[in-house]
Design a protein around this motif. Structure first.
Motif, PDB file in Angstrom:
ATOM      1  N   ARG A   1      49.221  51.120  26.913  1.00  0.00           N
ATOM      2  CA  ARG A   1      49.640  50.407  28.068  1.00  0.00           C
ATOM      3  C   ARG A   1      49.237  48.841  28.099  1.00  0.00           C
ATOM      4  O   ARG A   1      49.891  48.194  28.639  1.00  0.00           O
ATOM      5  CB  ARG A   1      49.289  51.278  29.299  1.00  0.00           C
ATOM      6  CG  ARG A   1      50.352  52.568  29.768  1.00  0.00           C
ATOM      7  CD  ARG A   1      50.168  53.055  30.719  1.00  0.00           C
ATOM      8  NE  ARG A   1      48.843  53.737  31.134  1.00  0.00           N
ATOM      9  CZ  ARG A   1      47.868  53.007  31.744  1.00  0.00           C
ATOM     10  NH1 ARG A   1      48.183  52.049  32.445  1.00  0.00           N
ATOM     11  NH2 ARG A   1      46.508  53.823  32.053  1.00  0.00           N
TER      12      ARG A   1
ATOM     13  N   VAL B   1      46.352  43.960  36.492  1.00  0.00           N
ATOM     14  CA  VAL B   1      46.210  44.426  37.718  1.00  0.00           C
ATOM     15  C   VAL B   1      47.001  45.851  37.583  1.00  0.00           C
ATOM     16  O   VAL B   1      46.386  47.025  37.866  1.00  0.00           O
ATOM     17  CB  VAL B   1      46.887  43.745  38.854  1.00  0.00           C
ATOM     18  CG1 VAL B   1      46.883  44.618  40.159  1.00  0.00           C
ATOM     19  CG2 VAL B   1      45.742  42.306  38.883  1.00  0.00           C
ATOM     20  N   ARG B   2      48.157  45.946  37.081  1.00  0.00           N
ATOM     21  CA  ARG B   2      49.127  47.155  36.856  1.00  0.00           C
ATOM     22  C   ARG B   2      48.447  48.151  36.105  1.00  0.00           C
ATOM     23  O   ARG B   2      47.986  49.272  36.290  1.00  0.00           O
ATOM     24  CB  ARG B   2      50.323  46.751  36.532  1.00  0.00           C
ATOM     25  CG  ARG B   2      51.300  46.216  37.427  1.00  0.00           C
ATOM     26  CD  ARG B   2      52.739  46.236  36.904  1.00  0.00           C
ATOM     27  NE  ARG B   2      52.987  45.442  35.744  1.00  0.00           N
ATOM     28  CZ  ARG B   2      53.082  43.917  35.584  1.00  0.00           C
ATOM     29  NH1 ARG B   2      53.134  43.599  36.809  1.00  0.00           N
ATOM     30  NH2 ARG B   2      53.294  43.553  34.631  1.00  0.00           N
ATOM     31  N   TRP B   3      47.739  47.367  34.989  1.00  0.00           N
ATOM     32  CA  TRP B   3      47.109  48.335  34.118  1.00  0.00           C
ATOM     33  C   TRP B   3      45.892  48.988  34.703  1.00  0.00           C
ATOM     34  O   TRP B   3      45.640  50.284  34.542  1.00  0.00           O
ATOM     35  CB  TRP B   3      46.659  47.608  32.698  1.00  0.00           C
ATOM     36  CG  TRP B   3      45.819  48.566  31.485  1.00  0.00           C
ATOM     37  CD1 TRP B   3      46.647  49.379  30.934  1.00  0.00           C
ATOM     38  CD2 TRP B   3      44.629  48.623  31.463  1.00  0.00           C
ATOM     39  NE1 TRP B   3      45.703  50.044  30.130  1.00  0.00           N
ATOM     40  CE2 TRP B   3      44.415  49.598  30.406  1.00  0.00           C
ATOM     41  CE3 TRP B   3      43.365  48.162  31.896  1.00  0.00           C
ATOM     42  CZ2 TRP B   3      43.097  49.865  30.053  1.00  0.00           C
ATOM     43  CZ3 TRP B   3      42.136  48.267  31.573  1.00  0.00           C
ATOM     44  CH2 TRP B   3      42.002  49.357  30.551  1.00  0.00           C
TER      45      TRP B   3
ATOM     46  N   ASP C   1      48.944  39.901  36.362  1.00  0.00           N
ATOM     47  CA  ASP C   1      49.684  40.815  37.254  1.00  0.00           C
ATOM     48  C   ASP C   1      49.728  42.208  36.236  1.00  0.00           C
ATOM     49  O   ASP C   1      49.626  43.319  36.667  1.00  0.00           O
ATOM     50  CB  ASP C   1      51.131  40.175  37.438  1.00  0.00           C
ATOM     51  CG  ASP C   1      51.187  39.242  38.552  1.00  0.00           C
ATOM     52  OD1 ASP C   1      50.135  39.320  39.435  1.00  0.00           O
ATOM     53  OD2 ASP C   1      52.193  38.728  38.916  1.00  0.00           O
ATOM     54  N   ALA C   2      49.901  41.758  34.939  1.00  0.00           N
ATOM     55  CA  ALA C   2      49.921  43.018  33.866  1.00  0.00           C
ATOM     56  C   ALA C   2      48.533  43.686  34.005  1.00  0.00           C
ATOM     57  O   ALA C   2      48.626  44.797  33.603  1.00  0.00           O
ATOM     58  CB  ALA C   2      50.400  42.375  32.591  1.00  0.00           C
TER      59      ALA C   2
ATOM     60  N   GLY D   1      45.468  49.671  37.560  1.00  0.00           N
ATOM     61  CA  GLY D   1      46.099  50.372  38.699  1.00  0.00           C
ATOM     62  C   GLY D   1      45.192  49.904  39.812  1.00  0.00           C
ATOM     63  O   GLY D   1      45.153  50.796  41.073  1.00  0.00           O
TER      64      GLY D   1
ATOM     65  N   VAL E   1      40.373  45.308  39.172  1.00  0.00           N
ATOM     66  CA  VAL E   1      40.516  44.074  38.683  1.00  0.00           C
ATOM     67  C   VAL E   1      39.333  43.456  37.765  1.00  0.00           C
ATOM     68  O   VAL E   1      39.360  42.944  36.798  1.00  0.00           O
ATOM     69  CB  VAL E   1      41.276  42.925  39.552  1.00  0.00           C
ATOM     70  CG1 VAL E   1      41.430  41.529  38.659  1.00  0.00           C
ATOM     71  CG2 VAL E   1      42.442  43.390  40.129  1.00  0.00           C
TER      72      VAL E   1
ATOM     73  N   GLN F   1      50.120  33.847  35.888  1.00  0.00           N
ATOM     74  CA  GLN F   1      50.036  35.059  36.422  1.00  0.00           C
ATOM     75  C   GLN F   1      50.544  36.357  35.880  1.00  0.00           C
ATOM     76  O   GLN F   1      50.133  37.288  36.134  1.00  0.00           O
ATOM     77  CB  GLN F   1      50.771  34.717  37.996  1.00  0.00           C
ATOM     78  CG  GLN F   1      50.709  35.726  38.946  1.00  0.00           C
ATOM     79  CD  GLN F   1      51.118  35.166  40.319  1.00  0.00           C
ATOM     80  OE1 GLN F   1      51.046  33.995  40.823  1.00  0.00           O
ATOM     81  NE2 GLN F   1      50.729  36.146  41.189  1.00  0.00           N
TER      82      GLN F   1
ATOM     83  N   TRP G   1      42.667  35.553  39.934  1.00  0.00           N
ATOM     84  CA  TRP G   1      43.395  36.358  40.927  1.00  0.00           C
ATOM     85  C   TRP G   1      43.303  35.962  42.208  1.00  0.00           C
ATOM     86  O   TRP G   1      44.146  35.863  43.070  1.00  0.00           O
ATOM     87  CB  TRP G   1      42.557  37.857  40.805  1.00  0.00           C
ATOM     88  CG  TRP G   1      43.136  38.805  41.662  1.00  0.00           C
ATOM     89  CD1 TRP G   1      44.093  39.815  41.174  1.00  0.00           C
ATOM     90  CD2 TRP G   1      42.886  39.076  43.037  1.00  0.00           C
ATOM     91  NE1 TRP G   1      44.450  40.556  42.503  1.00  0.00           N
ATOM     92  CE2 TRP G   1      43.648  40.130  43.373  1.00  0.00           C
ATOM     93  CE3 TRP G   1      41.864  38.696  43.935  1.00  0.00           C
ATOM     94  CZ2 TRP G   1      43.519  40.669  44.761  1.00  0.00           C
ATOM     95  CZ3 TRP G   1      41.859  39.079  45.148  1.00  0.00           C
ATOM     96  CH2 TRP G   1      42.724  40.230  45.619  1.00  0.00           C
TER      97      TRP G   1
ATOM     98  N   ALA H   1      50.891  45.567  27.339  1.00  0.00           N
ATOM     99  CA  ALA H   1      51.879  44.538  28.239  1.00  0.00           C
ATOM    100  C   ALA H   1      50.788  43.696  28.655  1.00  0.00           C
ATOM    101  O   ALA H   1      51.433  42.424  28.558  1.00  0.00           O
ATOM    102  CB  ALA H   1      52.123  45.394  29.447  1.00  0.00           C
ATOM    103  N   VAL H   2      49.432  43.719  28.722  1.00  0.00           N
ATOM    104  CA  VAL H   2      48.695  42.275  28.886  1.00  0.00           C
ATOM    105  C   VAL H   2      48.548  41.610  27.819  1.00  0.00           C
ATOM    106  O   VAL H   2      48.760  40.308  27.910  1.00  0.00           O
ATOM    107  CB  VAL H   2      47.404  42.847  29.384  1.00  0.00           C
ATOM    108  CG1 VAL H   2      46.332  41.751  29.665  1.00  0.00           C
ATOM    109  CG2 VAL H   2      47.348  43.838  30.649  1.00  0.00           C
TER     110      VAL H   2
END
Lengths: 104, 104
Positions: free
Chosen positions: B90, A99-101, A96-97, A103, B14, A92, A31, B93-94
């Protein structure tokens, strides 16, 4: 979601990639590199409480995995930077996935 | 890629999400659940050499993290299944991004 009576074994590639992320602080180091960190102290600053020896070890692991590239800058004194390789940049998408998970 | 003079600290979200993936075999267990595994033996079959006690511990961790849900099936004998929660789905995705990166 259909159940698998005889579940296929996890592919070796997935195990190896997963193994890379299992090192404590590895995802945080990645990250930080996506945020622009490339020097030891910058990683230390971003990741925080990681022991220096562990950070050094993780950087070597990421270098061996072809994710980071260690570059010696011919300056006075010489400097060392850990730069993302193409594979490192492709990774990345995973961070990123995550980080999205999260939230985050 | 611009360098960060003062690198921002890694967000807590994270770190926590990364912490989940740091458990050895966790990503492999997730991969198996996306392939349809839901019973202890199915996970054991897919992941392979994981010690049963470690598998049990990882399933508890994933339950605590809200990724899997432990369901007791009223059968004779009663059966236990570990099902993906919405958050667990969800997280796929990771794992998918990791599989793509690994070229598995």
């Amino acid at each position: 979601m259909s159940r698998c009576r005889h579940c296929a074994p996890v592919p070796e590639g997935v195990r190896q990639a997963a193994g890379l992320l299992e090192g404590r602080w590895t995802v945080s180091i990645l990250w930080a590199s996506y945020e622009g960190a490339s020097r030891f102290n910058e990683f230390k600053q971003a990741v925080g409480e990681i022991p220096p020896r562990t950070l050094a070890q993780r950087l070597v692991e990421l270098e061996r995995a072809g994710v980071l590239e260690r570059v010696v800058i011919d300056a006075r004194p010489p400097r060392v930077e850990y730069r993302l390789t193409p594979a490192g940049r492709r990774l990345q998408a995973v961070v990123d996935a995550l980080v999205r998970w999260a939230g985050a």
